[in-house]
Motif scaffolding. Structure first.
Motif, mmCIF file in Angstrom:
data_model
loop_
_atom_site.group_PDB
_atom_site.id
_atom_site.type_symbol
_atom_site.label_atom_id
_atom_site.label_comp_id
_atom_site.label_asym_id
_atom_site.label_seq_id
_atom_site.Cartn_x
_atom_site.Cartn_y
_atom_site.Cartn_z
ATOM 1 N N GLY A 121 60.041 28.391 49.925
ATOM 2 C CA GLY A 121 60.510 28.190 51.295
ATOM 3 C C GLY A 121 59.388 28.417 52.292
ATOM 4 O O GLY A 121 59.628 28.823 53.437
ATOM 5 N N GLY A 122 58.154 28.184 51.849
ATOM 6 C CA GLY A 122 57.000 28.292 52.756
ATOM 7 C C GLY A 122 56.442 29.700 52.890
ATOM 8 O O GLY A 122 55.682 29.970 53.820
ATOM 9 N N LEU A 123 56.798 30.595 51.971
ATOM 10 C CA LEU A 123 56.268 31.971 52.034
ATOM 11 C C LEU A 123 54.918 32.051 51.314
ATOM 12 O O LEU A 123 54.842 31.931 50.086
ATOM 13 C CB LEU A 123 57.251 32.957 51.398
ATOM 14 N N TRP A 124 53.857 32.282 52.084
ATOM 15 C CA TRP A 124 52.510 32.448 51.530
ATOM 16 C C TRP A 124 52.040 33.859 51.846
ATOM 17 O O TRP A 124 52.537 34.470 52.789
ATOM 18 C CB TRP A 124 51.561 31.371 52.104
ATOM 19 N N PRO A 125 51.117 34.414 51.087
ATOM 20 C CA PRO A 125 50.720 35.811 51.309
ATOM 21 C C PRO A 125 50.032 36.018 52.661
ATOM 22 O O PRO A 125 49.339 35.135 53.153
ATOM 23 C CB PRO A 125 49.726 36.085 50.172
ATOM 24 N N ASP A 126 50.224 37.193 53.235
ATOM 25 C CA ASP A 126 49.482 37.574 54.430
ATOM 26 C C ASP A 126 48.021 37.781 54.071
ATOM 27 O O ASP A 126 47.131 37.529 54.872
ATOM 28 C CB ASP A 126 50.067 38.861 55.016
ATOM 29 N N LEU A 127 47.784 38.289 52.851
ATOM 30 C CA LEU A 127 46.423 38.564 52.399
ATOM 31 C C LEU A 127 46.344 38.301 50.894
ATOM 32 O O LEU A 127 47.251 38.662 50.144
ATOM 33 C CB LEU A 127 46.075 40.042 52.664
ATOM 34 N N VAL A 128 45.254 37.650 50.479
ATOM 35 C CA VAL A 128 44.990 37.448 49.051
ATOM 36 C C VAL A 128 43.688 38.164 48.714
ATOM 37 O O VAL A 128 42.667 37.951 49.382
ATOM 38 C CB VAL A 128 44.854 35.954 48.680
ATOM 39 N N VAL A 129 43.721 39.019 47.699
ATOM 40 C CA VAL A 129 42.513 39.692 47.218
ATOM 41 C C VAL A 129 42.082 38.988 45.943
ATOM 42 O O VAL A 129 42.817 38.982 44.947
ATOM 43 C CB VAL A 129 42.781 41.181 46.928
ATOM 44 N N LEU A 130 40.902 38.362 45.997
ATOM 45 C CA LEU A 130 40.353 37.711 44.802
ATOM 46 C C LEU A 130 39.422 38.687 44.101
ATOM 47 O O LEU A 130 38.408 39.104 44.670
ATOM 48 C CB LEU A 130 39.596 36.438 45.187
ATOM 49 N N LEU A 131 39.779 39.071 42.877
ATOM 50 C CA LEU A 131 38.895 39.931 42.076
ATOM 51 C C LEU A 131 37.981 39.031 41.285
ATOM 52 O O LEU A 131 38.414 38.298 40.396
ATOM 53 C CB LEU A 131 39.725 40.780 41.114
ATOM 54 N N ASP A 132 36.717 39.096 41.622
ATOM 55 C CA ASP A 132 35.735 38.182 41.060
ATOM 56 C C ASP A 132 34.908 38.910 40.007
ATOM 57 O O ASP A 132 34.293 39.938 40.318
ATOM 58 C CB ASP A 132 34.852 37.684 42.209
ATOM 59 N N VAL A 133 34.920 38.403 38.778
ATOM 60 C CA VAL A 133 34.065 38.989 37.728
ATOM 61 C C VAL A 133 33.347 37.865 36.981
ATOM 62 O O VAL A 133 33.914 36.798 36.779
ATOM 63 C CB VAL A 133 34.853 39.852 36.704
ATOM 64 N N PRO A 134 32.088 38.086 36.572
ATOM 65 C CA PRO A 134 31.383 37.083 35.776
ATOM 66 C C PRO A 134 32.118 36.832 34.459
ATOM 67 O O PRO A 134 32.790 37.726 33.926
ATOM 68 C CB PRO A 134 30.019 37.727 35.499
ATOM 69 N N ALA A 135 32.000 35.598 33.957
ATOM 70 C CA ALA A 135 32.751 35.180 32.778
ATOM 71 C C ALA A 135 32.520 36.095 31.568
ATOM 72 O O ALA A 135 33.464 36.397 30.825
ATOM 73 C CB ALA A 135 32.392 33.739 32.423
ATOM 74 N N ASP A 136 31.297 36.568 31.377
ATOM 75 C CA ASP A 136 31.028 37.383 30.176
ATOM 76 C C ASP A 136 31.717 38.756 30.267
ATOM 77 O O ASP A 136 32.192 39.279 29.260
ATOM 78 C CB ASP A 136 29.518 37.531 29.935
ATOM 79 N N VAL A 137 31.787 39.311 31.477
ATOM 80 C CA VAL A 137 32.491 40.594 31.652
ATOM 81 C C VAL A 137 33.974 40.398 31.357
ATOM 82 O O VAL A 137 34.606 41.186 30.646
ATOM 83 C CB VAL A 137 32.308 41.134 33.093
ATOM 84 N N ALA A 138 34.547 39.306 31.891
ATOM 85 C CA ALA A 138 35.961 39.024 31.709
ATOM 86 C C ALA A 138 36.288 38.837 30.229
ATOM 87 O O ALA A 138 37.265 39.389 29.716
ATOM 88 C CB ALA A 138 36.358 37.784 32.498
ATOM 89 N N ALA A 139 35.465 38.083 29.517
ATOM 90 C CA ALA A 139 35.724 37.793 28.100
ATOM 91 C C ALA A 139 35.746 39.082 27.284
ATOM 92 O O ALA A 139 36.545 39.225 26.356
ATOM 93 C CB ALA A 139 34.669 36.830 27.564
ATOM 94 N N GLY A 140 34.891 40.047 27.650
ATOM 95 C CA GLY A 140 34.820 41.308 26.929
ATOM 96 C C GLY A 140 36.055 42.170 27.088
ATOM 97 O O GLY A 140 36.252 43.115 26.330
ATOM 98 N N ARG A 141 36.926 41.841 28.082
ATOM 99 C CA ARG A 141 38.094 42.666 28.354
ATOM 100 C C ARG A 141 39.358 42.132 27.687
ATOM 101 O O ARG A 141 40.417 42.744 27.783
ATOM 102 C CB ARG A 141 38.338 42.729 29.870
ATOM 103 N N LEU A 142 39.291 40.980 27.033
ATOM 104 C CA LEU A 142 40.509 40.368 26.489
ATOM 105 C C LEU A 142 40.816 40.845 25.080
ATOM 106 O O LEU A 142 39.928 41.066 24.280
ATOM 107 C CB LEU A 142 40.366 38.837 26.467
ATOM 108 N N GLY A 143 42.120 41.000 24.789
ATOM 109 C CA GLY A 143 42.555 41.347 23.442
ATOM 110 C C GLY A 143 43.118 40.111 22.760
ATOM 111 O O GLY A 143 42.478 39.065 22.730
ATOM 112 N N ALA A 144 44.343 40.213 22.191
ATOM 113 C CA ALA A 144 44.993 39.065 21.566
ATOM 114 C C ALA A 144 45.254 38.000 22.634
ATOM 115 O O ALA A 144 45.650 38.313 23.752
ATOM 116 C CB ALA A 144 46.305 39.490 20.926
ATOM 117 N N LEU A 145 45.027 36.728 22.289
ATOM 118 C CA LEU A 145 45.036 35.672 23.295
ATOM 119 C C LEU A 145 46.420 35.053 23.476
ATOM 120 O O LEU A 145 47.062 34.662 22.504
ATOM 121 C CB LEU A 145 44.041 34.570 22.900
ATOM 122 N N ASP A 146 46.877 34.932 24.751
ATOM 123 C CA ASP A 146 48.100 34.178 25.029
ATOM 124 C C ASP A 146 47.738 32.706 25.248
ATOM 125 O O ASP A 146 46.582 32.309 25.100
ATOM 126 C CB ASP A 146 48.880 34.795 26.210
#
Ligand code: TYD
Length: 196
Positions: A121-146
């Motif tokens: 119904g047109g509800l968008w966030p007042d604020l969006v926080v983008l957590l930015d991490v390099p791809a290699d850091v992100a990959a190291g944090r994943l367990g079993a894959l969905d």
């Protein structure tokens, strides 16, 4: 009583946003919720969407399931909380659909935006926080894959670049925070950004 504020935490896989969403909600005294999910209907849709056994879900069907879960989430949880004057922190929201189903799957981003507009119904966030991490850091944090985590590096690169483009296009709505470092360090950065 004034209406509460809606804050969304966004980012790619393994960026630590679920932990940070919880920390931020506690510090703000806000309602904490998540997508896809946040309601009984939404959690059932989430199970379907994340199931790696669903190998041939069409991207448009995927976008519509996301939107359906979001419609229920807004109607049942988010809108009533905001109307009652509570702030709401959500672990992902509509911009995840733009980044994943739009930039990631290749659906028309404006069509996905229109779909989320309808769902919420047109509800968008007042604020969006983008957590930015390099791809290699992100990959190291994943367990079993969905189903999404298993989608491959090129897909996730498009998602991350999509988020950055969305943030750059609407600088008044977004803050970009580095997700690199300890949980406490990142939480402090998020808090400073939100306080501003
Ligand atoms: P989430 O639980 O946040 O995953 P993670 O903690 O692994 O980042 O979200 C589940 C998945 O759903 C995630 O891979 C992103 C995807 N998603 C979309 O593709 N579109 C959407 O609109 C939303 C809300 C999530």
């Amino acid at each position: 009583m004034s209406r509460g504020r809606l804050v969304a935490l966004e980012g790619g896989e393994g960026c630590g946003k679920s932990t940070q969403a919880a920390r931020l909600a506690t510090r703000l005294g806000a309602v904490l919720t998540r997508e896809p999910g946040g309601t009984a209907v939404g959690e059932r849709v989430r199970d379907l969407l994340l199931d790696p056994a669903l190998v041939d879900l069409d991207p448009r069907a995927e976008a519509l399931f996301m939107a359906a879960a979001r419609a229920q989430h807004v109607a049942e949880v988010i809108s009533p909380a905001l109307a009652a004057g509570h702030d709401v922190v959500t672990d992902r929201y509509a911009h995840s659909s733009l980044a994943y189903q739009g930039f990631g799957r290749g659906l028309d981003v404006e069509a996905v935006r229109a779909l989320s507009d309808f769902a919420t119904g047109g509800l968008w966030p007042d604020l969006v926080v983008l957590l930015d991490v390099p791809a290699d850091v992100a990959a190291g944090r994943l367990g079993a894959l969905d189903r999404f985590e298993a989608a491959g590096a090129a897909f996730h690169q498009r998602v991350v670049e999509g988020f950055r483009a969305l943030a750059a296009a609407e600088p008044d709505r977004w803050v970009v925070v580095s997700g690199v470092g300890s949980v406490d360090d990142v939480a402090e950065r998020v808090w400073q950004a939100v306080s501003r």
